[in-house]
Design an enzyme around this catalytic site. Sequence first.
Site, PDB file in Angstrom:
ATOM      1  N   SER A 124       0.832  -1.198   0.000  1.00 57.86           N
ATOM      2  CA  SER A 124       0.000   0.000   0.000  1.00 57.86           C
ATOM      3  C   SER A 124       0.865   1.246   0.000  1.00 57.86           C
ATOM      4  O   SER A 124       1.988   1.234   0.544  1.00 57.86           O
ATOM      5  CB  SER A 124      -0.851  -0.032   1.276  1.00 57.86           C
ATOM      6  OG  SER A 124      -1.405   1.218   1.529  1.00 57.86           O
ATOM      7  N   TYR A 148      -1.633  -1.045  10.891  1.00 52.06           N
ATOM      8  CA  TYR A 148      -1.882  -1.584   9.548  1.00 52.06           C
ATOM      9  C   TYR A 148      -0.652  -1.357   8.661  1.00 52.06           C
ATOM     10  O   TYR A 148      -0.159  -2.277   7.997  1.00 52.06           O
ATOM     11  CB  TYR A 148      -3.122  -0.915   8.934  1.00 52.06           C
ATOM     12  CG  TYR A 148      -3.273  -1.152   7.447  1.00 52.06           C
ATOM     13  CD1 TYR A 148      -3.582  -2.408   6.951  1.00 52.06           C
ATOM     14  CD2 TYR A 148      -3.085  -0.109   6.533  1.00 52.06           C
ATOM     15  CE1 TYR A 148      -3.713  -2.628   5.583  1.00 52.06           C
ATOM     16  CE2 TYR A 148      -3.215  -0.318   5.172  1.00 52.06           C
ATOM     17  CZ  TYR A 148      -3.519  -1.583   4.689  1.00 52.06           C
ATOM     18  OH  TYR A 148      -3.633  -1.786   3.345  1.00 52.06           O
ATOM     19  N   LYS A 152       2.191  -4.005   6.703  1.00 52.21           N
ATOM     20  CA  LYS A 152       2.621  -3.980   5.290  1.00 52.21           C
ATOM     21  C   LYS A 152       4.145  -3.873   5.214  1.00 52.21           C
ATOM     22  O   LYS A 152       4.785  -4.580   4.429  1.00 52.21           O
ATOM     23  CB  LYS A 152       1.969  -2.799   4.552  1.00 52.21           C
ATOM     24  CG  LYS A 152       0.464  -2.938   4.369  1.00 52.21           C
ATOM     25  CD  LYS A 152       0.083  -4.127   3.509  1.00 52.21           C
ATOM     26  CE  LYS A 152      -1.398  -4.337   3.373  1.00 52.21           C
ATOM     27  NZ  LYS A 152      -1.770  -5.626   2.825  1.00 52.21           N
TER      28      LYS A 152
HETATM   29  P1  NAD Z   1     -11.075  -6.663   1.189  1.00 53.30           P
HETATM   30  O1  NAD Z   1     -11.277  -6.636   2.670  1.00 53.30           O
HETATM   31  O2  NAD Z   1     -12.223  -6.359   0.320  1.00 53.30           O
HETATM   32  O3  NAD Z   1     -10.457  -8.070   0.755  1.00 53.30           O
HETATM   33  C1  NAD Z   1      -9.634  -8.829   1.595  1.00 53.30           C
HETATM   34  C2  NAD Z   1     -10.217 -10.229   1.651  1.00 53.30           C
HETATM   35  O4  NAD Z   1      -9.405 -11.048   2.505  1.00 53.30           O
HETATM   36  C3  NAD Z   1     -11.640 -10.241   2.228  1.00 53.30           C
HETATM   37  O5  NAD Z   1     -12.508 -10.893   1.338  1.00 53.30           O
HETATM   38  C4  NAD Z   1     -11.490 -11.008   3.536  1.00 53.30           C
HETATM   39  O6  NAD Z   1     -12.654 -11.754   3.824  1.00 53.30           O
HETATM   40  C5  NAD Z   1     -10.265 -11.868   3.276  1.00 53.30           C
HETATM   41  N1  NAD Z   1      -9.514 -12.258   4.483  1.00 53.30           N
HETATM   42  C6  NAD Z   1      -9.065 -11.468   5.481  1.00 53.30           C
HETATM   43  N2  NAD Z   1      -8.420 -12.197   6.402  1.00 53.30           N
HETATM   44  C7  NAD Z   1      -8.447 -13.480   5.969  1.00 53.30           C
HETATM   45  C8  NAD Z   1      -7.947 -14.702   6.485  1.00 53.30           C
HETATM   46  N3  NAD Z   1      -7.309 -14.761   7.654  1.00 53.30           N
HETATM   47  N4  NAD Z   1      -8.145 -15.835   5.775  1.00 53.30           N
HETATM   48  C9  NAD Z   1      -8.826 -15.808   4.593  1.00 53.30           C
HETATM   49  N5  NAD Z   1      -9.317 -14.685   4.061  1.00 53.30           N
HETATM   50  C10 NAD Z   1      -9.123 -13.525   4.732  1.00 53.30           C
HETATM   51  O7  NAD Z   1      -9.840  -5.673   0.888  1.00 53.30           O
HETATM   52  P2  NAD Z   1      -9.305  -5.126  -0.496  1.00 53.30           P
HETATM   53  O8  NAD Z   1      -9.623  -3.683  -0.575  1.00 53.30           O
HETATM   54  O9  NAD Z   1      -9.695  -6.016  -1.589  1.00 53.30           O
HETATM   55  O10 NAD Z   1      -7.750  -5.237  -0.230  1.00 53.30           O
HETATM   56  C11 NAD Z   1      -6.987  -6.361  -0.636  1.00 53.30           C
HETATM   57  C12 NAD Z   1      -5.548  -6.161  -0.184  1.00 53.30           C
HETATM   58  O11 NAD Z   1      -5.055  -4.943  -0.715  1.00 53.30           O
HETATM   59  C13 NAD Z   1      -5.379  -6.076   1.333  1.00 53.30           C
HETATM   60  O12 NAD Z   1      -4.197  -6.746   1.686  1.00 53.30           O
HETATM   61  C14 NAD Z   1      -5.247  -4.598   1.575  1.00 53.30           C
HETATM   62  O13 NAD Z   1      -4.490  -4.323   2.731  1.00 53.30           O
HETATM   63  C15 NAD Z   1      -4.520  -4.134   0.323  1.00 53.30           C
HETATM   64  N6  NAD Z   1      -4.751  -2.717   0.004  1.00 53.30           N
HETATM   65  C16 NAD Z   1      -6.029  -2.250  -0.131  1.00 53.30           C
HETATM   66  C17 NAD Z   1      -6.218  -0.903  -0.401  1.00 53.30           C
HETATM   67  C18 NAD Z   1      -7.615  -0.334  -0.520  1.00 53.30           C
HETATM   68  O14 NAD Z   1      -7.758   0.897  -0.418  1.00 53.30           O
HETATM   69  N7  NAD Z   1      -8.640  -1.134  -0.752  1.00 53.30           N
HETATM   70  C19 NAD Z   1      -5.124  -0.025  -0.551  1.00 53.30           C
HETATM   71  C20 NAD Z   1      -3.845  -0.560  -0.435  1.00 53.30           C
HETATM   72  C21 NAD Z   1      -3.659  -1.901  -0.154  1.00 53.30           C
HETATM   73  N1  UFG Z   2     -11.946  11.697   3.554  1.00 56.09           N
HETATM   74  C1  UFG Z   2     -12.946  12.594   3.897  1.00 56.09           C
HETATM   75  N2  UFG Z   2     -14.101  12.083   4.420  1.00 56.09           N
HETATM   76  C2  UFG Z   2     -14.306  10.753   4.602  1.00 56.09           C
HETATM   77  C3  UFG Z   2     -13.277   9.848   4.240  1.00 56.09           C
HETATM   78  C4  UFG Z   2     -12.105  10.362   3.729  1.00 56.09           C
HETATM   79  O1  UFG Z   2     -12.796  13.788   3.746  1.00 56.09           O
HETATM   80  O2  UFG Z   2     -15.369  10.347   5.091  1.00 56.09           O
HETATM   81  C5  UFG Z   2     -10.717  12.223   2.940  1.00 56.09           C
HETATM   82  C6  UFG Z   2      -9.453  11.895   3.691  1.00 56.09           C
HETATM   83  O3  UFG Z   2      -9.184  12.867   4.658  1.00 56.09           O
HETATM   84  C7  UFG Z   2      -8.424  11.856   2.561  1.00 56.09           C
HETATM   85  C8  UFG Z   2      -9.213  11.366   1.362  1.00 56.09           C
HETATM   86  O4  UFG Z   2     -10.589  11.607   1.679  1.00 56.09           O
HETATM   87  O5  UFG Z   2      -7.978  13.152   2.282  1.00 56.09           O
HETATM   88  C9  UFG Z   2      -9.046   9.883   1.094  1.00 56.09           C
HETATM   89  O6  UFG Z   2      -9.319   9.152   2.280  1.00 56.09           O
HETATM   90  P1  UFG Z   2      -9.526   7.568   2.266  1.00 56.09           P
HETATM   91  O7  UFG Z   2      -9.867   7.161   3.658  1.00 56.09           O
HETATM   92  O8  UFG Z   2     -10.459   7.183   1.185  1.00 56.09           O
HETATM   93  O9  UFG Z   2      -8.093   7.036   1.833  1.00 56.09           O
HETATM   94  P2  UFG Z   2      -6.662   7.229   2.500  1.00 56.09           P
HETATM   95  O10 UFG Z   2      -5.780   7.878   1.493  1.00 56.09           O
HETATM   96  O11 UFG Z   2      -6.764   7.898   3.826  1.00 56.09           O
HETATM   97  O12 UFG Z   2      -6.201   5.742   2.775  1.00 56.09           O
HETATM   98  C10 UFG Z   2      -6.458   4.665   1.864  1.00 56.09           C
HETATM   99  C11 UFG Z   2      -6.516   3.381   2.661  1.00 56.09           C
HETATM  100  C12 UFG Z   2      -5.165   3.102   3.261  1.00 56.09           C
HETATM  101  C13 UFG Z   2      -4.145   3.067   2.169  1.00 56.09           C
HETATM  102  C14 UFG Z   2      -4.145   4.354   1.375  1.00 56.09           C
HETATM  103  C15 UFG Z   2      -3.198   4.288   0.215  1.00 56.09           C
HETATM  104  O13 UFG Z   2      -7.488   3.479   3.687  1.00 56.09           O
HETATM  105  O14 UFG Z   2      -5.178   1.889   3.930  1.00 56.09           O
HETATM  106  O15 UFG Z   2      -5.467   4.607   0.882  1.00 56.09           O
HETATM  107  O16 UFG Z   2      -3.455   3.170  -0.539  1.00 56.09           O
HETATM  108  F1  UFG Z   2      -2.920   2.928   2.721  1.00 56.09           F
END
Ligand code: NAD
Ligand code: UFG
Length: 325
Positions: A124, A148, A152
């Site tokens: 991330s 978190y 990572k």
């Molecule tokens: P998500 O929660 O939709 O998907 C993760 C999946 O993993 C879920 O379906 C959950 O049920 C499953 N899971 C969690 N723990 C488990 C376990 N112990 N055994 C089996 N399954 C398990 O999240 P996502 O947004 O699809 O994110 C996927 C990956 O990408 C994550 O590792 C997350 O940290 C990373 N990531 C997400 C974002 C974002 O903004 N969505 C940004 C950066 C990184």
């Molecule tokens: N924000 C608002 N109101 C809300 C939610 C968010 O104003 O209700 C703002 C935040 O302050 C930020 C922007 O919208 O400026 C984006 O916020 P998000 O929560 O959507 O995303 P972040 O960038 O804070 O973080 C996300 C994931 C992290 C990940 C990161 C980079 O939550 O886990 O993107 O991938 F690390």
Amino acid sequence: MAILVTGGAGYIGSHTCVQLLAEGHEIVVVDNLVNSKETAVKYIKGISGKDFNFYRGDLKNMDLVEEIFDKEKIDSVIHFAGYKAVGESVENPVMYYENNLITTINIINAMKKRNIRNFIFSSSATVYGNPATLPIREDAHLIAANPYGHTKLMIEQILKDLYASDHKWNITILRYFNPIGGHPTGLLADNPKGIPNNLMPYIIQVYQGKLKQVHVFGDDYPTIDGTGVRDYIHVIDLADGHAAALSKMKEPGVHIFNLGTGTGYSVLQLIKAFEKTNKCKIPYIIAPRRAGDIALCYADPSKAEIELGWKAKKTLEEMCKVVFI
Ligand code: NAD
Ligand code: UFG
């Protein structure tokens, strides 16, 4: 041979499964559905018209991991499974370390035992903390601001140490920026359980009338309009990045790529784009800054373009488009 997709029922995993199947790959999916629903698996099969084995179970359970690797012919793993909510990780850090680290270590051990060494990990942009320079390159300073983020960074370190100990591993670390959007069928989307933490799912729930208004966290940042700027990327582009990384998995090593568009949009710009795309009004109020937030975060995605031949293609309008089924 099949690709094991962990967390394949989740938001990014499900879109990636669709992409992999469309490209002719065989997949096996494992998910304990802690943050997703089994219907996602049904939809992946429906959209792709292809079948695959799904294991519902917890990857912390090494017996299950062994069972999957014994039963299936796996040659690569894309590891999405894990917890991802920053606030929850602050409240319950041990749960985050336990889930994110143990699942990863179990998979690596099962792979090691069977000489399977192709591994793609979901990292991330959070690992960059508050970046000193923009756009952010992969060689920028790394720092975690919450549990978190620490999980990572720790997993990235484990993977680097693993490669240092055995140069046959082929590891790709993908650092995602802010994925938004969903599948054009409306069947796959970011549907977090409870009140969303992230901006786009929150906007969508306001649009649906489930929530009253968006709370814009701060309008006094040094940005174009004072609100936070992020690099939003369509989840299908992100899924495509995994397919590109997989097809380039030839050289052993630890390969690290930003997956972002390279363009930042502010909170207010995103709300305006959403309103224009979906022809609606999204009420919002300016609220205090959210603890731990940074002003600006956007990627330099050129390494992925040069080395993977991958570039995000979808427009902000496509990212904002909501499809109801
Ligand atoms: P998500 O929660 O939709 O998907 C993760 C999946 O993993 C879920 O379906 C959950 O049920 C499953 N899971 C969690 N723990 C488990 C376990 N112990 N055994 C089996 N399954 C398990 O999240 P996502 O947004 O699809 O994110 C996927 C990956 O990408 C994550 O590792 C997350 O940290 C990373 N990531 C997400 C974002 C974002 O903004 N969505 C940004 C950066 C990184
Ligand atoms: N924000 C608002 N109101 C809300 C939610 C968010 O104003 O209700 C703002 C935040 O302050 C930020 C922007 O919208 O400026 C984006 O916020 P998000 O929560 O959507 O995303 P972040 O960038 O804070 O973080 C996300 C994931 C992290 C990940 C990161 C980079 O939550 O886990 O993107 O991938 F690390």
